[in-house]
Design an enzyme around this catalytic site. Structure first.
Site, PDB file in Angstrom:
ATOM      1  N   HIS A   1     -11.621  -2.171  11.384  1.00 50.37           N
ATOM      2  CA  HIS A   1     -10.500  -3.044  11.055  1.00 50.37           C
ATOM      3  C   HIS A   1     -10.394  -4.109  12.151  1.00 50.37           C
ATOM      4  CE1 HIS A   1      -5.893  -3.326  10.177  1.00 50.37           C
ATOM      5  NE2 HIS A   1      -6.574  -4.174   9.423  1.00 50.37           N
TER       6      HIS A   1
ATOM      7  N   ARG B   1       2.110 -12.037  -0.329  1.00 52.82           N
ATOM      8  CA  ARG B   1       0.718 -12.294   0.069  1.00 52.82           C
ATOM      9  C   ARG B   1       0.172 -13.595  -0.508  1.00 52.82           C
ATOM     10  NH1 ARG B   1      -1.899  -8.399   3.566  1.00 52.82           N
ATOM     11  NH2 ARG B   1      -0.411  -6.678   3.698  1.00 52.82           N
TER      12      ARG B   1
ATOM     13  N   TYR C   1      -1.465  -3.681  -7.162  1.00 51.80           N
ATOM     14  CA  TYR C   1      -1.196  -4.523  -6.002  1.00 51.80           C
ATOM     15  C   TYR C   1      -2.183  -4.337  -4.861  1.00 51.80           C
ATOM     16  CZ  TYR C   1       1.355  -6.883  -2.313  1.00 51.80           C
ATOM     17  OH  TYR C   1       1.698  -7.736  -1.305  1.00 51.80           O
TER      18      TYR C   1
ATOM     19  N   LYS D   1      -9.635  -2.332   1.523  1.00 55.08           N
ATOM     20  CA  LYS D   1      -9.437  -1.204   2.437  1.00 55.08           C
ATOM     21  C   LYS D   1     -10.167   0.049   1.964  1.00 55.08           C
ATOM     22  CE  LYS D   1      -6.362  -3.624   4.806  1.00 55.08           C
ATOM     23  NZ  LYS D   1      -6.687  -4.303   6.048  1.00 55.08           N
TER      24      LYS D   1
ATOM     25  N   ASP E   1     -10.015  -9.763   9.162  1.00 52.83           N
ATOM     26  CA  ASP E   1      -9.486  -8.427   8.891  1.00 52.83           C
ATOM     27  C   ASP E   1     -10.485  -7.290   9.079  1.00 52.83           C
ATOM     28  OD1 ASP E   1      -7.307  -6.766   8.064  1.00 52.83           O
ATOM     29  OD2 ASP E   1      -8.232  -6.552   6.096  1.00 52.83           O
TER      30      ASP E   1
ATOM     31  N   CYS F   1       0.711  -7.607  15.417  1.00 56.26           N
ATOM     32  CA  CYS F   1       0.261  -7.746  16.813  1.00 56.26           C
ATOM     33  C   CYS F   1      -0.509  -9.038  17.048  1.00 56.26           C
ATOM     34  CB  CYS F   1      -0.581  -6.544  17.220  1.00 56.26           C
ATOM     35  SG  CYS F   1       0.353  -4.997  17.345  1.00 56.26           S
TER      36      CYS F   1
ATOM     37  N   SER G   1      -0.976  -3.882  12.776  1.00 56.69           N
ATOM     38  CA  SER G   1      -0.151  -4.902  12.125  1.00 56.69           C
ATOM     39  C   SER G   1       0.923  -5.409  13.087  1.00 56.69           C
ATOM     40  CB  SER G   1       0.513  -4.318  10.872  1.00 56.69           C
ATOM     41  OG  SER G   1       1.342  -3.224  11.215  1.00 56.69           O
TER      42      SER G   1
ATOM     43  N   ARG H   1       0.839  -1.199   0.000  1.00 64.60           N
ATOM     44  CA  ARG H   1       0.000   0.000   0.000  1.00 64.60           C
ATOM     45  C   ARG H   1       0.874   1.248   0.000  1.00 64.60           C
ATOM     46  NH1 ARG H   1      -2.136   0.956   4.407  1.00 64.60           N
ATOM     47  NH2 ARG H   1      -1.512  -0.831   5.654  1.00 64.60           N
TER      48      ARG H   1
END
Length: 610
Positions: free
Chosen positions: A254, A393, A225, A234, A301, A278, A276, A82
């Site tokens: 989120h 990914r 991407y 997102k 997510d 975590c 992220s 991103r």
């Protein structure tokens, strides 16, 4: 009509297929594709597109004996993640975007977009992809349409959303829809008619990921991407949907969603927000270490939450697939995720084994003796560079996950019993704490942070704020987001879920983790479930209610008493210093910070002094 005069669309409020066709015609006139193809989301369509991508050298078919119907894509090295610095919230009023978003005036941005999109699809096919976020026609679901000149994106949308002609029927019947437009920005014919060869991963050094909150539009240019290009994820499901949720009285967050079942057969549903790195995916696919408990996956997510007819907060996972980070996903860390990827998967920027399968760091303890890395070069252990890109990914259907719950796509959503907030904190934050009430829980969510762990990230130990884990994804002023949460709590009243904070990453003075994490996190989930049902006690502290340690199931862990004490230590001096940092953070938002959160900060300081 000149390009400068061509209006960009405001169609979110307009129903009917006539409006859709007019919009598609307008975008086609602007971008000038050779062909327009309407997608239906069928298996046959996916098969045709993947065969086309393989023939064009844009996908590599993996060995079907190891990974049936699976593919590897390698992106341009400049298009691997991103691009937050090129992500814009173009609200009419700059203050509505807030200090944590990049803002541009809508008219100015529209003029820039007209220029870059003009002719951007020459020589290519424009795919029209109608999709539903959530069960088709569901009360919490929303629909949209993406126009894209990337077959890779069209296939990915078919895995990540519910692509179907039924969406067009819903729109024709009057349902509101969100228009999204995407181009890789690599036309195959220039304005003078001169053609050029395509490349395995077309993209453009200039990138735009633009959200128009008022008109509910997304425009993306230059990247093929992930979240830059799969606009349902997102861009729509968080940045645009969060604005829709604010205006309509629900939440777009989120958050993962899990279904937890106790040994007695009682079912709980938890939603959890984690920044992220975590432990988010590990919790979404948790394999409990304690007997009798099961955890099933509903979403990994994103969660959309709305008050149901019974007054309780109900949630759906609006996505139909997982777009997960590969490195670190292995048999020892997340066996369920690895098992999900047995086939029917698109891998992006991982390494290729000599036997035609894939590999990435963390998949196995020992790497193969030879690989082809994510850039197509030979790789051997010890060569000094990773085989897979750190942000490589996998894209796969959620229905393929072994731990998927039977109600993961429940039409009306699932009732949420508790909400968890987590960060990555070496100090201060205990293993688990319960908020005193909804307002205190919103304060916890607004102040979630992680400590920087490497000098490359900034000052080691510095707090990186990520309120509600929404920092890159909230489509409006973050302080207004907190106020919206407070309003939702008032509506829910006594039926509001309990709120907890967890922290798997507290360390001792020697730097080692005090908590084993992974499957042992089920012990914390058990305590949360027992608190929800009213069978577990707690101890009041200035920062919230902590477990009575004797009631926490620690059997078999052999944790030293000193470590257990450190996991729940609340040091008033350290917390007072953190209060000062919280006040500085709140000051970034000025007068828009809700008075209730300022009051929670003052209360925390008072009780720490007491």
């Amino acid at each position: 009509m000149s390009i400068a005069e061509l209006p960009l669309t405001d169609t979110a409020s307009a129903g009917g297929l006539d409006a859709v066709r007019a919009w598609v015609d307008d975008i086609a006139a602007l971008t000038q594709p050779d062909e327009v193809v309407w997608c239906d989301g069928s298996l046959g369509e996916a098969d045709r597109l993947t065969k086309q991508l393989v023939a064009e050298g844009k996908l590599i078919r993996l060995n079907p004996e190891w990974r049936p119907n699976s593919f590897l894509a390698r992106t341009d090295p400049g298009d691997v993640a991103r691009v937050e610095d090129r992500t814009f919230i173009c609200s009419e009023d700059e203050s509505d975007a807030g200090p944590t978003n990049n803002w541009r005036a809508p008219d100015a941005m529209r003029a820039e977009l007209r220029e870059v999109f003009a002719g951007s699809m020459r020589g290519r096919t424009m795919y029209v992809v109608p999709f539903s976020m959530g069960p088709v026609g569901g009360p919490i679901s929303q629909v949209g349409i993406q126009l894209t000149d990337s077959a890779y994106v069209a296939v990915s949308l078919g895995m990540m959303t519910r692509v179907t002609d039924v969406v067009l029927e819903l729109i024709d019947a009057g349902q509101r829809w969100v228009p999204t437009v995407h181009s890789v920005g690599f036309p195959l014919v220039d304005a003078d008619g001169v053609a050029r060869e395509d490349v395995p991963w077309p993209c453009n050094p200039t990138k735009y990921i633009v959200q128009f909150p008022e008109t509910r539009e997304v425009w993306s240019y230059g990247s093929g991407y992930g979240g830059n290009a799969i606009l349902a994820k997102k861009c729509f499901a968080l940045r645009i949907a969060s604005v829709m949720a604010r205006d309509e009285g629900w939440l777009a967050e989120h958050m993962l969603i899990i279904k937890v079942t106790s040994p007695e057969g009682r079912v709980f549903h938890f939603a959890a927000a984690f920044p992220s790195a975590c432990g988010k995916t590990n919790l979404a696919m948790l394999e409990p270490s304690i007997p009798g408990w099961t955890v099933e996956t509903i979403g990994d997510d994103i969660a959309w939450l709305r008050q149901g007819p019974d007054g309780r907060l109900r949630a759906i996972n609006p996505e139909a697939g997982f777009f997960g980070v590969a490195p670190g996903t292995g048999l020892s860390t997340n066996r369920t995720a690895v098992q999900t990827l047995w086939g029917n998967t698109i891998f992006t920027n991982v390494a290729l084994r000599d036997d035609g399968d894939v590999w990435w760091e963390g998949l196995t303890d020992e790497p193969p003796a030879h690989l082809v890395d994510w850039e197509g070069n030979d790789w051997t252990p010890g060569c000094g560079r990773p085989a897979a890109h750190p942000n490589s990914r996998f894209t796969v259907s959620a229905a393929q996950c072994p731990s998927i719950a039977d109600d993961w796509d429940a039409f009306d959503g699932v009732p949420i019993d508790a909400i968890l907030f987590g960060g990555r904190r070496a100090t201060n934050v205990p293993l688990v704490a319960q908020a005193r009430d909804w307002k205190h829980g919103v304060f916890i969510g607004a102040t979630i942070s992680s400590e920087r762990t490497a000098a490359a990230e900034g000052t080691v130990g510095e707090l990186r704020r990520d309120p509600f884990a929404m920092l890159p994804f909230c489509g409006y002023n973050m302080a207004d987001h907190w106020a919206h949460w407070l309003e939702i709590g008032e509506k829910l009243g006594e039926k509001a879920p309990a709120i907890f904070q967890v922290n798997w990453f507290r360390t001792g003075e020697d730097g080692r983790f005090l908590w084993p994490g992974f499957s042992e996190n089920a012990r914390v989930i058990e305590w949360i479930a027992r608190r929800v049902e009213g069978s577990a006690g707690s101890v009041g502290t200035p920062i919230g209610r902590l477990p009575i340690v004797e009631e926490l199931d620690l059997d078999g862990l052999d944790l030293p008493e000193a470590d257990v004490a450190a996991l729940f230590e609340v040091d008033p001096a350290s917390w007072q210093a953190e209060c000062d940092l919280t006040e500085q953070f709140f000051d970034r938002f000025g007068s828009r910070v809700p008075a209730a959160l300022r009051a929670e900060l003052a209360s925390l300081r008072y009780h720490l002094r007491a």
